[in-house]
Design a protein around this motif. Sequence first.
Motif, short mmCIF file in Angstrom:
data_model
loop_
_atom_site.label_atom_id
_atom_site.label_comp_id
_atom_site.label_asym_id
_atom_site.label_seq_id
_atom_site.Cartn_x
_atom_site.Cartn_y
_atom_site.Cartn_z
N TYR A 106 0.84 -1.20 0.00
CA TYR A 106 0.00 0.00 0.00
C TYR A 106 0.87 1.25 0.00
N TRP A 107 0.39 2.26 -0.72
CA TRP A 107 1.00 3.58 -0.75
C TRP A 107 -0.04 4.64 -0.41
N GLY A 108 0.40 5.70 0.25
CA GLY A 108 -0.42 6.89 0.33
C GLY A 108 -0.22 7.73 -0.91
N LYS A 109 -0.93 8.86 -0.98
CA LYS A 109 -0.83 9.72 -2.16
C LYS A 109 0.26 10.77 -2.03
N GLY A 110 0.81 10.91 -0.85
CA GLY A 110 1.95 11.80 -0.67
C GLY A 110 1.60 13.17 -0.13
N THR A 111 2.59 13.80 0.50
CA THR A 111 2.47 15.16 1.00
C THR A 111 3.78 15.88 0.67
#
Length: 129
Positions: free
Chosen positions: A118-123
Motif C-alpha cells: 500500500y501507498w499513500g498519495k503523498g504530501t
Amino acid sequence: QMQLVESGGGLVQAGGSLRLSCTASGRTFSSYVLGWFRQAPGKEREFVASISWGGEGTYYADSVKGRFTISRDNGKNTVYLQMNRLKPEDTAVYYCAADGTTAQAMAAIKVEDYVMDYWGKGTLVTVSS
C-alpha cells in the motif's frame, strides 16, 4: 484494502522542523511494517525510514539519520515522521507505505523493482534555503 492518508507537509526554512502523519484505515494496521519514502523532482522514489510492527525496530536512510525520527501509534492507526534540521535537499513529496515485509527489508527496497502492498498519495515538503 488499506487506505493511507498523509498530512503535515508544507514550506519550512532550512534548519526548521516538520512532523508528518499518516493515518490508515481499512485493515489491521498493526500487522504491517510502515515506512516513509520520498521523491524529489526528477529523481526516483527513495527510502527514508521504516518501523516494525511493534515499533521497537527502526531503520533510516543515511541521509536522514540523526535528524528524522519515525514512530507509530497502533491505537490511533498512525505513523509519524518527525523531521528536524531540515535541509533544502530534503525537499520532496513524502509517501507513506505499508507492507508485509520486515522493517529491515523495507530499508533495502528499490521502489522501481518492488510492488509495495500500500501507498499513500503523498504530501509535499519544501525546504527553502
